[in-house]
Design an enzyme around this catalytic site. Structure first.
Site, mmCIF file in Angstrom:
data_model
loop_
_atom_site.group_PDB
_atom_site.id
_atom_site.type_symbol
_atom_site.label_atom_id
_atom_site.label_comp_id
_atom_site.label_asym_id
_atom_site.label_seq_id
_atom_site.Cartn_x
_atom_site.Cartn_y
_atom_site.Cartn_z
ATOM 1 N N TYR B 283 0.373 -5.133 -7.498
ATOM 2 C CA TYR B 283 1.131 -4.728 -6.316
ATOM 3 C C TYR B 283 0.185 -4.701 -5.118
ATOM 4 O O TYR B 283 -0.834 -4.028 -5.138
ATOM 5 C CB TYR B 283 1.745 -3.346 -6.544
ATOM 6 C CG TYR B 283 2.796 -2.984 -5.536
ATOM 7 C CD1 TYR B 283 4.085 -3.498 -5.638
ATOM 8 C CD2 TYR B 283 2.511 -2.117 -4.482
ATOM 9 C CE1 TYR B 283 5.064 -3.165 -4.714
ATOM 10 C CE2 TYR B 283 3.488 -1.780 -3.556
ATOM 11 C CZ TYR B 283 4.760 -2.302 -3.681
ATOM 12 O OH TYR B 283 5.738 -1.966 -2.763
ATOM 13 N N TYR B 333 7.107 -9.976 0.890
ATOM 14 C CA TYR B 333 7.305 -8.625 0.386
ATOM 15 C C TYR B 333 8.744 -8.414 -0.057
ATOM 16 O O TYR B 333 9.629 -8.172 0.759
ATOM 17 C CB TYR B 333 6.936 -7.643 1.505
ATOM 18 C CG TYR B 333 7.080 -6.183 1.176
ATOM 19 C CD1 TYR B 333 6.096 -5.500 0.465
ATOM 20 C CD2 TYR B 333 8.188 -5.455 1.620
ATOM 21 C CE1 TYR B 333 6.221 -4.147 0.192
ATOM 22 C CE2 TYR B 333 8.307 -4.103 1.355
ATOM 23 C CZ TYR B 333 7.324 -3.455 0.638
ATOM 24 O OH TYR B 333 7.441 -2.115 0.377
#
Ligand SMILES: [Zn+2]
Lengths: 143, 382
Positions: B283, B333
């Site tokens: 992440y 994203y």
């Protein structure tokens, strides 16, 4: 009131638990939430202590602490202080308890001179908007 | 070693185009991704009885999306409030729903429309909750929070701008081979160092690329997966950690993240260790998130991430390929669910030009700061 909506920083919305924090600042005191039973300082504040469930109250702190970490804000991503860019925001670790931190602007110092470990002291400033007082921090040896 | 989730598998993946500004509703994009994910595994709306998503209150909900693609009666519908921190719990929750018999086929999705941009908050006039202590000081958004973490790491371990730049450059280099990525022009370390300051020590290229788009994955039992067209991707185990009530400021050690606590839990549950991982979808809301969590998961020691990346150990031919799709920094994203899409593609062997050869295990992490999680996918059940 303000012609430019970007001119004011976000205004706090006190609730039943946090209201005494803002009331103390309005009187020129920095007070943090503390358990009346076991003495644990709690940030963010709680109605009851997370360790012993005792009742909490707001107690004045010395207003001294250490810069745990900091940023230099160069870009307008949050409203307010746009004329002050770049400005410094630090997590100030208060002397009362290890790990008890407040985010706050650091004033009275060149951003390049701020460092982790810098000793700072609280002072009070009117929050643009006219309704609240905030605690900002200044290096202890800067005046 | 056998983990309780090992009877579940991801069988289908789908997504909408990723673009800066789509002009579309979250319902439209989520429905597209869900339809594509079902078509991918040869299932139809009639086969689906579960739907779940996570969001920050900014998207069409599971029952709406299910209805929009033709599901008439949804037996399991769960909308989870959260962001990157909650992705693992959401996917593992879907697997648990399947394994406990609450649903047979579950679609997990995340969609982001143009109304959601976490990197700036210029419209905020009031802040409540914990934000009331920070917002009045001009401190309110994630790039500021994690720049604060990064600074502390630099102070304690001597990590540098060049170390962060090595991560940004490597991920962009990977995105060059990904037609779905929004940022595909290679960058150099100089480009990184010359990009403008946002929240120092973060520059522009430290921050993920916020876009519009949706990703959906289909979770079902390993038994059912065996009858479907693709090589099933098994869930080998998952773990989360949540401390300090999610307070980014009060988390005890800003030089590390939730992964300090998640990693031992995950490795213990799966019986795996970093050397067993072929693909790591880390992440990467920010470069520093990769740095801190990569250390926490045990790929290298504190302060060594820059050297690790510079030595080519985080790319093809190295120890583990980190974010072969370019990550949130360069592919875009989609709040971490695109990492799951990529992990599945890699483990199927369908990643084309960017295929990690012989990939059998993928670590997928999610979250930053005081809370988050991670899971491991594998080509064979443990
Ligand atoms: Zn107590």
């Amino acid at each position: 009131m303000a012609a430019d909506p970007l001119s004011l920083p976000p205004q706090p919305v006190p609730d039943a638990v946090t209201a005494p924090f803002w009331a103390a600042l309005a009187e020129g005191r920095l007070a943090m939430c503390r358990c009346g039973q076991c003495g644990l300082w709690l940030q963010p504040p709680l109605e009851r202590c997370r360790r012993c469930a005792g009742p909490t109250r707001f107690v004045d702190v010395a207003g001294t602490g250490t810069v745990y970490s900091f940023i230099v804000q160069h870009r307008a991503t949050v409203p307010g202080y746009l004329d002050d860019l770049p400005y410094v925001v630090a997590l100030v670790e208060l002397d009362e308890q290890a790990g008890l931190r407040l985010p706050a602007r650091i004033v009275g110092v060149d951003p390049a001179a701020v460092h982790c470990g810098l000793r700072v002291r609280a002072e009070f400033a009117d929050l643009p908007g006219g309704e609240f007082t905030v605690a900002v921090f200044r290096p202890v040896d800067s005046r | 070693m056998s983990h309780a989730l090992a009877g579940a598998a991801v069988v289908g993946i789908g997504r909408s185009p990723f673009v800066r500004s789509s002009g579309r509703t979250t319902l439209s994009m989520a429905a597209q991704a869900a339809r594509e994910a079902l078509a991918d595994c040869g299932l139809t709306a009639a086969d689906v009885d579960g739907f779940t998503c996570y969001s920050t209150g900014d998207s069409a909900g599971p029952s709406q999306v299910a209805h929009a693609i033709g599901v008439d009666d949804l037996g399991w519908s769960l909308s989870v409030l959260g962001g990157g921190n909650i992705v693992t719990s959401t996917v593992a929750g879907a697997a648990a729903a399947v394994l406990s018999g609450q649903a047979e086929v579950v679609v997990v999705y995340r969609v982001l429309g143009s109304q959601t941009r976490y990197g700036r908050a210029l419209e905020r006039v009031e802040v409540d909750g914990e934000g009331q202590f920070a917002g009045p000081h001009g401190y309110l958004v994630p790039p500021q929070w994690f720049a604060m973490y990064c600074r502390r790491h630099q102070y304690e371990y001597g990590s540098t701008a060049a170390d962060l730049g090595a991560i940004a450059v490597q991920e962009r280099d990977h995105a060059v081979r990904n037609p779905h990525a929004v940022a595909r022009s290679p960058i150099t370390l100089d480009d990184y160092l010359n990009s403008r300051w946002i929240s120092e020590p973060f520059r522009l290229f430290d921050c993920c690329y916020e876009i519009d788009g949706a990703v959906a994955i289909v979770v079902t039992s390993a038994e059912r997966a065996a009858d479907l067209p693709h090589r099933p991707v098994h869930l080998l185990g998952a773990a989360d950690s949540n401390r300090f009530g999610g307070s980014v400021d009060q988390w005890d050690d800003l030089s590390c993240m939730y992964s300090r606590d998640t990693a031992p839990r995950l490795w213990s549950r799966t019986g795996l260790r970093p050397a067993d991982i072929d693909v790591a979808c880390m992440y990467d809301c920010f470069t520093f998130t990769v740095m801190a969590t990569f250390e926490d998961f045990g790929f290298c020691a504190k302060g060594e991430v820059g050297d690790y990346f510079r030595a080519g150990r985080a790319t093809y031919g190295g120890d583990v390929v980190v974010n072969p799709h370019g990550g949130l920094l360069s592919e875009g994203y989609i709040h971490g669910l695109n990492h799951h899409y990529e992990a599945v593609l890699q483990l199927r062997g369908d990643a084309g030009d960017r295929q990690v050869s012989g990939a059998e295990t993928a670590l997928v992490t999610s979250g930053a700061g005081p809370f988050g999680g991670a899971l491991v996918y594998g080509t064979a059940a443990l």
